[in-house]
Design a protein around this motif. Structure first.
Motif, short mmCIF file in Angstrom:
data_model
loop_
_atom_site.label_atom_id
_atom_site.label_comp_id
_atom_site.label_asym_id
_atom_site.label_seq_id
_atom_site.Cartn_x
_atom_site.Cartn_y
_atom_site.Cartn_z
N PRO A 176 0.81 -1.23 0.00
CA PRO A 176 0.00 0.00 0.00
C PRO A 176 0.84 1.28 0.00
CG PRO A 176 0.20 -0.84 2.22
CD PRO A 176 1.05 -1.73 1.35
N ASN A 177 2.06 1.19 -0.32
CA ASN A 177 2.94 2.34 -0.40
C ASN A 177 2.79 3.28 0.80
OD1 ASN A 177 4.65 4.36 -1.17
ND2 ASN A 177 3.58 4.86 -3.09
N PRO A 178 3.15 2.80 1.98
CA PRO A 178 2.87 3.55 3.21
C PRO A 178 3.56 4.92 3.28
CG PRO A 178 4.31 1.69 3.64
CD PRO A 178 3.81 1.52 2.25
N THR A 179 4.69 5.06 2.61
CA THR A 179 5.38 6.35 2.72
C THR A 179 5.08 7.26 1.54
OG1 THR A 179 7.35 5.57 1.55
CG2 THR A 179 7.29 5.20 3.92
N SER A 180 4.16 6.83 0.67
CA SER A 180 3.91 7.56 -0.58
C SER A 180 5.22 7.76 -1.34
CB SER A 180 3.27 8.91 -0.34
OG SER A 180 1.96 8.76 0.05
N ALA A 181 5.97 6.70 -1.46
CA ALA A 181 7.23 6.77 -2.20
C ALA A 181 6.94 7.21 -3.62
CB ALA A 181 7.88 5.39 -2.20
N THR A 182 7.67 8.23 -4.07
CA THR A 182 7.37 8.85 -5.35
C THR A 182 8.64 8.89 -6.21
OG1 THR A 182 5.87 10.26 -4.12
CG2 THR A 182 6.31 10.89 -6.41
N PRO A 183 8.52 8.49 -7.47
CA PRO A 183 9.70 8.56 -8.33
C PRO A 183 10.08 10.01 -8.66
CG PRO A 183 7.79 7.81 -9.57
CD PRO A 183 7.37 7.88 -8.14
N ILE A 184 11.31 10.18 -9.07
CA ILE A 184 11.89 11.52 -9.23
C ILE A 184 11.18 12.37 -10.28
CG2 ILE A 184 14.03 12.73 -9.80
CD1 ILE A 184 13.83 10.97 -7.16
N HIS A 185 10.85 11.75 -11.40
CA HIS A 185 10.30 12.56 -12.49
C HIS A 185 8.98 13.22 -12.13
CE1 HIS A 185 7.17 9.65 -13.84
NE2 HIS A 185 7.95 8.82 -13.19
N LYS A 186 8.33 12.68 -11.10
CA LYS A 186 7.06 13.28 -10.69
C LYS A 186 7.27 14.49 -9.79
CE LYS A 186 4.01 9.39 -11.26
NZ LYS A 186 3.52 8.20 -10.58
N LEU A 187 8.49 14.64 -9.30
CA LEU A 187 8.74 15.71 -8.34
C LEU A 187 9.56 16.85 -8.93
CD1 LEU A 187 9.55 13.38 -5.35
CD2 LEU A 187 7.44 14.67 -5.73
N VAL A 188 10.37 16.52 -9.91
CA VAL A 188 11.21 17.55 -10.51
C VAL A 188 10.44 18.19 -11.65
CG1 VAL A 188 13.31 17.95 -11.81
CG2 VAL A 188 13.31 16.35 -9.90
N LYS A 189 10.24 19.47 -11.53
CA LYS A 189 9.43 20.13 -12.56
C LYS A 189 10.33 20.84 -13.56
CE LYS A 189 5.54 18.90 -11.19
NZ LYS A 189 5.56 18.59 -9.79
N GLY A 190 9.96 20.74 -14.81
CA GLY A 190 10.62 21.53 -15.83
C GLY A 190 12.01 21.07 -16.21
N LYS A 191 12.40 19.89 -15.77
CA LYS A 191 13.72 19.38 -16.18
C LYS A 191 13.58 17.95 -16.60
CE LYS A 191 17.32 22.06 -14.42
NZ LYS A 191 17.86 22.58 -13.23
N PRO A 192 14.22 17.60 -17.70
CA PRO A 192 14.12 16.20 -18.11
C PRO A 192 14.89 15.30 -17.14
CG PRO A 192 15.64 17.38 -19.53
CD PRO A 192 15.06 18.40 -18.60
N VAL A 193 14.31 14.14 -16.92
CA VAL A 193 14.96 13.17 -16.05
C VAL A 193 15.27 11.94 -16.89
CG1 VAL A 193 14.63 11.66 -14.06
CG2 VAL A 193 13.72 13.99 -14.01
N ILE A 194 16.50 11.51 -16.86
CA ILE A 194 16.86 10.27 -17.55
C ILE A 194 16.55 9.13 -16.60
CG2 ILE A 194 18.68 8.97 -18.70
CD1 ILE A 194 20.28 11.56 -18.86
N LYS A 195 15.65 8.25 -17.01
CA LYS A 195 15.34 7.12 -16.14
C LYS A 195 16.21 5.94 -16.53
CE LYS A 195 10.47 8.22 -15.93
NZ LYS A 195 9.18 7.69 -16.34
N VAL A 196 16.85 5.36 -15.55
CA VAL A 196 17.67 4.18 -15.80
C VAL A 196 17.17 3.07 -14.89
CG1 VAL A 196 20.04 3.33 -16.00
CG2 VAL A 196 19.57 5.76 -16.25
N PRO A 197 15.98 2.52 -15.21
CA PRO A 197 15.38 1.57 -14.29
C PRO A 197 16.10 0.22 -14.27
CG PRO A 197 14.07 1.73 -16.29
CD PRO A 197 15.15 2.75 -16.41
N GLY A 198 15.74 -0.54 -13.28
CA GLY A 198 16.36 -1.84 -13.06
C GLY A 198 16.59 -1.96 -11.58
#
Ligand code: HEM
Ligand code: HEM
Ligand code: SF4
Ligand code: SF4
Lengths: 374, 259
Positions: A176-198
């Motif tokens: 249930p995502n207790p801490t509301s863990a949020t990925p970076i791209h949702k928090l950084v506004k106006g800047k591209p984020v390179i996602k390197v998942p894995g």
């Protein structure tokens, strides 16, 4: 790693030479990186030139809610020089795990880098940012992760989200995502984020992304999810060496059967390779020694969003929401089909009872016509 | 249909031939039905392939490969056929028109309730209701079906976008972003398949049901395009038209007639 990097940074080549690498080692490294990035021969020359002439990039590497597997992967990337060079080359000015400093000194180092290299540093983020309860779940030096991220992101040249945590939340964001863990791209506004998942990303992929930024001075080409195309445009399935067994219809039915011994495709024991975008099939892990499928275990889909919630590890189908953990789509579907056929049977019987007149009128009419033809 | 006639000597009805399904609709229908059946079978195979005990080398068999190729060929047929049907909803005859599928009028809902009463709850048909084309419930169900078509095409081509080399499937790359990746997309694609299975079963049953209780050639209508409507309805239709002369006599044959 200089504690307070001077304004005049050395070039990558200078740094490598200082570290005792030969010109030949350096050239090899450049070629290897070029190959990882999928560049052609001329591209390799570009990489070499860039690393020879460009000042090394300052890097701030933040750690939030994570397990440090990305850092581990990075420092173990295959070529001995990758870890050595990139770690030293890309001066990791601030990385909670890897830097020598701690506490006040460490915070100072970060501040210094942010000020001295405004607009020049690369911001690497490992881990997700908890936003619940005003961010108290992950605080460093009295600041919440979000505050730190926002400060660091403001003047970053590029932002790289390392691993699934930073790219899509990974395990912390699982229900249930207790801490509301949020990925970076949702928090950084106006800047591209390179996602390197894995979980973690392959070390060489991480190195490749950084070298790309250094070489070309811009972000690598990203797909529509924001991942570098060079590494994430193909599914594990598309580069898997067991693929011929998949196409042939030859599958491992259980991990201890004859088919497993023969090295058949792991599709039916839950391999998520067909829906996972990653470079494992080509780059492999641990100096290219192997990767999960080569070791007889299906792909988890570790680089895919929500992979914790989206499926079971050892089955293809996942639970159908609302019907309990055992019920997959086919079981629910079969049950629904049974109910439907039952209902239709009831309807058919009811039709014959309730619409008796109607049908018998039709019948009489038809029979009369039949008679009239005699 | 005429429940009031209950004499010994059966009342012989005179039937008039009505052209309901134009050839393009019929071709659409059978291509669609065939494509869907093939997609269901191959799709469920792709989702859960059979256990084959074979001593043959992988190079000599291509079971999954064939299933996938058939799935993709059927998918293309299905998709373009569907696009064609949408087009025909604007240019075809009134029975093919898009208004049959989307409830836009009060009358539509009235008919909808009527069909529920007569054909589902099995109540006696007091109003003597007649719909020559799709009845309101069927029409609305097809609307839902078309939405399922859309979902299946989007998720299907979304999955296909990373495999295909043609630009067309590649246009569907954005679907991945909506679902956050292939895993969810595949699951939705798989779940939706069961809607098609249930739809097919109920649909075929109901076609037979209507043929049986109404005797108007429902089943064969998708073959030749004709349905056979009692003369009484035509008479009544004329009568009503005369009565209502001038007043609201909107669109089509979906008339409520009282005998
Ligand atoms: C009525 C229509 C359709 C039905 C019932 C259907 C059914 C299915 C099913 C059950 C699967 C297996 C899913 C799984 O568990 O992995 C599947 C896979 C797939 N379908 Fe469909 N499908 C339909 C239409 C389409 C369309 C229009 C496309 C467009 C190209 C498409 C492309 C695919 C692809 C790419 C896969 C994955 C195959 C693979 O990864 O090997 N499908 N389909
Ligand atoms: C024995 C097999 C079938 C017969 C006799 C049959 C007959 C018919 C008839 C008579 C109609 C028009 C009547 C109405 O509005 O309810 C119709 C419409 C339709 N049927 Fe079938 N059908 C068959 C199988 C299928 C299958 C397997 C599918 C797909 C899953 C299908 C999909 C449809 C659709 C989508 C329509 C709406 C047509 C339109 O676009 O106007 N049918 N069918
Ligand atoms: S083992 Fe997994 S990735 Fe490899 S072919 Fe089979 S399903 Fe695809
Ligand atoms: S094979 Fe799959 S689960 Fe394993 S590391 Fe690669 S992407 Fe992740």
């Amino acid at each position: 790693m200089p504690f307070f990097p001077s304004r005049e940074m050395p070039t990558y080549l200078e740094e490598a030479t200082r570290k005792g690498y030969s010109r030949r080692d350096f050239a090899k490294f450049c070629t290897m990186m070029g190959a990882f990035m999928g560049l052609e021969a001329s591209g390799v020359a570009q990489v070499t030139k860039a690393l020879e002439t460009k000042k090394r990039l300052p890097v701030i590497w933040l750690h939030f809610q994570e397990c440090t597997c990305c850092s581990e992967s990075f420092i173990r990337s295959s070529h001995p020089m990758v870890a050595d060079m990139l770690l030293d080359q890309i001066s990791l000015d601030y990385s909670e795990t890897l830097m020598a400093a701690s506490g006040f000194q460490a915070e100072e180092a970060m501040k210094h880098t942010m000020e001295a290299h405004k607009g020049e540093y690369i911001l690497c983020v490992e881990g997700s940012v908890p936003t619940a309860a005003d961010g108290v779940y992950c605080m460093i030096g009295g600041k919440t992760s979000l505050q730190i991220l926002e400060e660091a992101a403001e003047n970053a040249k590029a932002i790289i989200a390392w691993g699934s945590c930073a790219s899509n939340g990974c395990v912390q964001a699982a229900k249930p995502n207790p801490t509301s863990a949020t990925p970076i791209h949702k928090l950084v506004k106006g800047k591209p984020v390179i996602k390197v998942p894995g979980c973690p990303p392959i070390g060489e992929v991480m190195a490749g992304v950084i070298v790309h930024v250094v070489t070309f001075d811009r972000l690598p080409e990203l797909d529509n999810i924001g991942r570098p195309k060079a590494f994430y445009s193909k599914r594990v399935h598309d580069t898997c060496y067991r693929r011929p067994f998949y196409d042939a219809g030859l599958y491992v039915e259980s991990f201890d059967d004859q088919n497993a011994k023969k090295g058949y495709c792991l599709y039916k024991v839950g391999c998520k390779g067909p829906s996972t975008y990653n470079a494992c099939g080509v780059m492999r892990w641990n100096n290219g020694v192997s990767f999960p499928i080569q070791s007889g275990h299906g792909c988890f889909g570790c680089s895919e969003e929500n992979y914790w919630d989206n499926g079971r590890l050892y089955e293809r189908a996942s639970a159908f929401p609302g019907f309990g953990i055992e019920a997959d789509a086919d079981k629910v579907g079969m049950a629904a089909l049974g109910v439907t056929v039952g209902a239709l049977a009831v309807h058919a019987v009811a039709t014959n009872l309730r619409k008796k007149n109607l049908v018998s009128n039709l019948e009489k009419e038809g029979k009369q016509s039949e008679k009239d033809l005699e | 249909m005429d429940a009031t006639v209950n004499t010994k000597k059966p009342h012989i009805k005179y039937l008039r031939r009505v052209f309901v399904w134009e050839l393009p609709v019929r071709i659409y229908h059978w291509l669609n039905a065939l494509a869907i059946l093939v997609l269901i079978v191959t799709g469920l195979y792709i989702g859960n392939p059979l256990a084959v005990q074979s001593n043959r080398e992988a190079a000599e068999t291509f079971n999954m490969g064939y299933m996938r190729i058939i799935h993709f060929i059927a998918a293309y047929i299905f998709f373009f056929n569907f696009v064609f049907r949408i087009y025909w909803g604007f240019v075809g005859n009134k029975y093919a028109n898009w208004r049959n599928f989307i409830p836009t009028t009060k009358k539509y809902w009235k008919e909808f309730m009527h069909v529920i009463k007569i054909d589902v709850l099995m109540m006696k048909d007091k109003g003597h209701h007649l719909e020559v084309g799709h009845n309101a419930v069927a029409g609305f169900t097809y609307f839902l079906t078309f939405i399922a078509f859309l979902i299946q095409c989007l998720t299907g081509f979304g999955l296909y976008s990373s495999m295909g080399t043609w630009w067309f499937p590649k246009m569907f790359g954005w679907v991945q972003v909506i679902f956050g990746g292939d895993i969810m997309m595949r699951q939705i694609h798989h779940w939706a398949t069961w809607f098609f299975v249930l739809f097919s079963v109920v649909h075929v049953y109901l076609v037979f049901y209507h043929d049986y209780v109404e005797g108007r050639g429902e089943i064969s209508s998708m073959g030749g395009g004709w349905k056979f409507i009692e003369q009484e309805y035509f008479d009544h239709h004329q009568e009503q038209k005369a009565n209502a002369a001038g007043t609201d006599n909107t669109d089509n044959t979906q008339k409520e007639t009282t005998v």
